[in-house]
Design an enzyme around this catalytic site. Structure first.
Site, mmCIF file in Angstrom:
data_model
loop_
_atom_site.group_PDB
_atom_site.id
_atom_site.type_symbol
_atom_site.label_atom_id
_atom_site.label_comp_id
_atom_site.label_asym_id
_atom_site.label_seq_id
_atom_site.Cartn_x
_atom_site.Cartn_y
_atom_site.Cartn_z
ATOM 1 N NE ARG A 151 -27.397 59.447 86.489
ATOM 2 C CZ ARG A 151 -27.085 58.720 86.582
ATOM 3 N NH1 ARG A 151 -28.298 57.397 86.235
ATOM 4 N NH2 ARG A 151 -26.057 57.249 87.212
ATOM 5 C CD GLU A 190 -26.732 54.918 92.208
ATOM 6 O OE1 GLU A 190 -26.143 56.003 92.051
ATOM 7 O OE2 GLU A 190 -27.053 53.566 92.280
ATOM 8 C CD GLU A 340 -29.279 51.212 89.930
ATOM 9 O OE1 GLU A 340 -28.677 51.861 89.508
ATOM 10 O OE2 GLU A 340 -30.620 52.158 89.686
ATOM 11 C CD GLU A 388 -26.123 55.163 82.995
ATOM 12 O OE1 GLU A 388 -27.103 55.181 82.072
ATOM 13 O OE2 GLU A 388 -26.197 55.109 84.131
ATOM 14 C CG HIS A 391 -24.478 48.964 82.727
ATOM 15 N ND1 HIS A 391 -24.901 48.481 82.921
ATOM 16 C CD2 HIS A 391 -23.749 49.831 83.661
ATOM 17 C CE1 HIS A 391 -24.786 48.576 84.416
ATOM 18 N NE2 HIS A 391 -24.353 49.230 85.295
HETATM 19 C C1 GAL Z 1 -26.374 53.686 89.163
HETATM 20 C C2 GAL Z 1 -27.302 54.400 88.330
HETATM 21 C C3 GAL Z 1 -28.508 53.886 87.493
HETATM 22 C C4 GAL Z 1 -27.034 53.498 86.177
HETATM 23 C C5 GAL Z 1 -26.450 52.532 86.687
HETATM 24 C C6 GAL Z 1 -25.563 51.845 86.826
HETATM 25 O O1 GAL Z 1 -25.904 53.730 90.019
HETATM 26 O O2 GAL Z 1 -29.021 53.747 89.324
HETATM 27 O O3 GAL Z 1 -29.096 54.549 87.100
HETATM 28 O O4 GAL Z 1 -26.481 54.716 86.430
HETATM 29 O O5 GAL Z 1 -25.971 52.835 87.995
HETATM 30 O O6 GAL Z 1 -24.332 51.299 87.461
#
Ligand code: GAL
Length: 705
Positions: A151, A190, A340, A388, A391
């Site tokens: 991305r 971000e 987030e 991911e 996570h």
């Molecule tokens: C952030 C991002 C999310 C996801 C997240 C995982 O930096 O905006 O899309 O990747 O990390 O921790």
């Protein structure tokens, strides 16, 4: 389905591109100055305290949405963020929009009483776009080109890319700008990674033209006679983010990147606002200590700030995290969102330990105490594939709760119960301001002079004793209005423009107490050395200057008005030059050039004072120094008596105050409320003991101090 736009790279577009790249825009781009003064924005609908999640309905069959949303409600989720990576589904082909699925997702969320933040999907361009316009791809500084499947593979300078981003943002806003279930917008995701492509280079030359007018002026201010750097045209100036390069160029690169990102965000914000109700906020989510651009500038046109709070190793440094909340609150000087945070753990650190039971809740309440109105977890449920998979989530791939689900549900219930009290409250204004100068950080990072000198660590060191003793600190840019602050500290104000110096002098003369830390006042706004030595234009007020400086490779004894301590990392020999400038600290003997020399100066100026510390102190010394500053500036004592390991925060509405107490420790702690205060939420309090990892809220009635 609407018409394709822009026309596929045809003759007209090519002509437009040539014109755009060759000539400065008719409205000079520098007209948007780098001032951080925020415009007055119309009010958006303030949120009650909310718990939310990132939800990616596009990754799941629609038949599962209902069950996911029902479970979200059980978790107390009242807001979802969606759409921010869904461009390929929202615009499957150039100019053909498919909003059907997202219409249904938004409506279904609404039926479950869940509000929506829509992300513009511009962090993840669809493959048709980059295939048709390969020139939009991001070029790294080493010349390598980013490709599909990751991305952020776009150039922030690409006019073509911008047109596509503005179109998708505008189309989304046209559709959802008046939708009652949509509460706000997140632009991109971000942002920050720069590009070094051909268009970026052309924009750089234009930006320099706008800033300097003539190349002679640039040559003069950059001292380009050094190493024959002299330029004849702006387009000869290399686009570089790292050295060895001229310090003025490196600082201007950051300003240029800030300018392009601010423009990128502003363009999408304008596209959204053309269609959206003012009750919908517009924000973007930033990462911790994001160093790619000037946060104050990018946030200037946004309604609120939002940041992504992660603890990758699962071992929170609570004070450092508190500082980061205070930094983000400073971007707009108002409440913010956590867009987030981790449900337990992340997947991108070197070792992704989970937070311990209770700490996910502690993180949430700490954020609220420091000004967050919403906490959104990334993410609800892991996609079955994609990058991911490891996570943390609230539910597993099977759609059933993970262990942290109950803790988040409990937090959500508490927030719902506390909302009516905390609605329209903000962290109480501090008496102490800490100046965070991103330009100074950049200047020092480009020429650290010691591998151990980290400007963010220095800021954190200066913040820590205030926070640990319960003193509120507002973190502000150097050009902020300082009226009303008793004490202003500037840990490493390396870049000090003449204007900022004048404002600081005025602050001191009106009765303020200013304390400068090492490396302050060394450079002007062009990252050039001030000829009059540190602290440059503040030297006459201080009645003193830095005579010599160098990094330290071990501890150096120091004795000061606040006691004996040690300096490390950095030492500066200070020289008083005015009769009334007091030497309040000296380095010990046998310390090379520092031996017996002044390390702390102070002078009374007008009704206030200015002090300069020429060292980085050890933690204990910094603590004593802080208490000395507090006494000298007569900063009132905090409402709550400090308790080791317990964080006390206050939110206020007029004279009414609310205390949020969070026990970050492993043992119960005794706490006592001030007179006139009563508990609002005390499940974790037994007698006067706050449980380990416990959270409690109290109400202080009007006028109690
Ligand atoms: C952030 C991002 C999310 C996801 C997240 C995982 O930096 O905006 O899309 O990747 O990390 O921790």
């Amino acid at each position: 389905m609407s018409k394709p736009f822009p026309p596929r790279a045809g003759g007209f577009l090519a002509l437009v591109m040539i014109v755009l790249l060759t000539f400065p825009a008719t409205q000079p781009l520098h007209a948007k100055t780098l001032s951080t003064t925020a415009p007055t924005l119309a009010p958006f609908e303030a949120a009650p305290l909310s718990i939310g999640v990132s939800w990616y309905p596009e990754q799941w069959p629609e038949s599962q949405w209902e069950a996911d949303l029902a479970l979200m409600r059980r978790a107390g989720v009242s807001v979802v963020r969606l759409g921010e990576f869904a461009w390929a589904r929202l615009e499957p082909r150039d100019g053909e929009f498919d909003f059907g699925w997202i219409d249904r997702a938004v409506a279904l969320a609404g039926r479950h009483g869940i509000r929506v933040v829509l992300g513009t999907p511009t962090a993840a361009p669809p493959v048709w776009l980059t295939e048709a316009h390969p020139d939009v791809l991001r070029v790294n500084e080493d010349g390598s080109v980013e490709g599909h499947g990751e991305r952020r593979q776009f150039s922030f300078a690409s006019a073509t890319y911008r047109r596509y981003t503005v179109r998708i943002a505008g189309e989304m806003a046209r559709r959802y700008g008046r939708n009652p279930d949509v509460v706000g917008w997140q632009i991109d995701n971000e942002i920050g990674v720069p590009s070094f492509d051909r268009e970026a280079k052309a924009r750089w030359a234009r930006w320099l033209t706008a800033r300097y007018g003539t190349v002679e002026e640039l040559n003069r201010r950059w001292t380009t006679d050094y190493w024959s750097q002299r330029y004849q045209r702006f387009d000869q100036v290399p686009l570089k983010s790292k050295g060895p390069q001229n310090p003025a160029l490196l600082l201007d690169f950051k300003r240029f990147a800030s300018f392009l990102w601010a423009e990128y965000v502003d363009e999408q914000a304008a596209a959204i606002r053309t269609h959206a109700d003012r009750r919908q906020f517009v924000t973007t989510n930033s990462t911790a200590w994001n160093n790619n651009f000037d946060q104050y500038l990018v946030h200037r046109g946004l309604d609120l700030a939002a940041w992504d709070d992660y603890v990758p190793n699962g071992r929170p440094d609570w004070t450092a995290n508190a500082l980061h909340h205070d930094v983000v609150r400073g971007y707009r000087q108002r409440n913010f969102w956590i867009m987030e945070t981790q449900p337990g753990r992340v997947d991108w650190g070197a070792l992704n330990r989970s937070l311990d039971p209770g700490q996910t809740r502690e993180l949430a309440w700490q954020a609220v105490g420091r000004g967050a109105d919403a906490i959104l977890y990334w993410q609800w449920r892991s996609a079955l594939n994609g990058q991911e998979q490891y996570h943390g989530t609230l539910v597993g791939p099977d759609g059933q709760p993970m262990p942290v689900f109950d803790e988040i549900a409990r937090t959500a219930r508490e927030m719902a119960a506390m909302s009516r009290w905390l609605k329209d409250t903000q962290p109480e204004k501090a008496e102490v301001a800490l100046l965070y100068s991103q330009e100074s950080r950049w200047a020092i990072e480009a020429e650290r002079h010691s591998r151990d000198y980290d400007p963010v660590a220095t800021i954190t060191d200066w913040y820590r004793p205030f926070a640990d003793d319960g003193y509120r600190v507002d973190v502000l840019p150097p050009d902020a209005d300082l009226a009303g602050y008793r004490l202003v500290v500037a840990p490493n104000l390396n870049i000090l423009s003449g204007d900022t110096a004048e404002r600081l002098k005025a602050y001191v003369e009106r009765g303020g107490h200013l304390v400068l830390g090492p490396r302050s006042g060394m450079k002007d706004g062009d990252n050039a050395l001030w000829p009059m030595r540190q602290p440059g234009p503040l030297g006459t007020s201080l009645g003193g200057r830095v005579g010599y400086y160098y990094p330290l490779d071990g501890p150096v004894a120091m004795s000061a008005i606040f006691g004996d301590t040690t300096a490390h990392i950095w030492g500066e020999v200070l020289e008083p030059v005015a009769d009334d400038t007091k030497v309040l600290g000296r380095f010990g003997s046998d310390q090379g050039w520092l031996s017996g020399q002044p390390a702390l100066l102070r002078r009374k100026v007008g009704r206030g004072s200015i002090a300069y510390l020429g060292a980085i102190l050890d933690q204990q010394g910094q603590g004593r120094f802080t208490r000395w500053m507090i006494t000298e500036a007569a900063v009132p004592r905090p409402l709550m008596t400090p308790v080791d390991g317990v964080e006390f925060m206050t939110r206020a509405r007029g004279a009414e105050r609310f205390i949020i107490a969070v026990n970050h420790g492993e043992t119960a702690k005794r706490i006592s409320l001030p007179a006139g205060a009563g508990w609002l939420h005390s499940d974790d309090v037994q007698g006067d003991m706050l449980r380990p990892h416990g959270v409690a809220l109290a109400h202080v009635k009007h006028g109690t101090r």
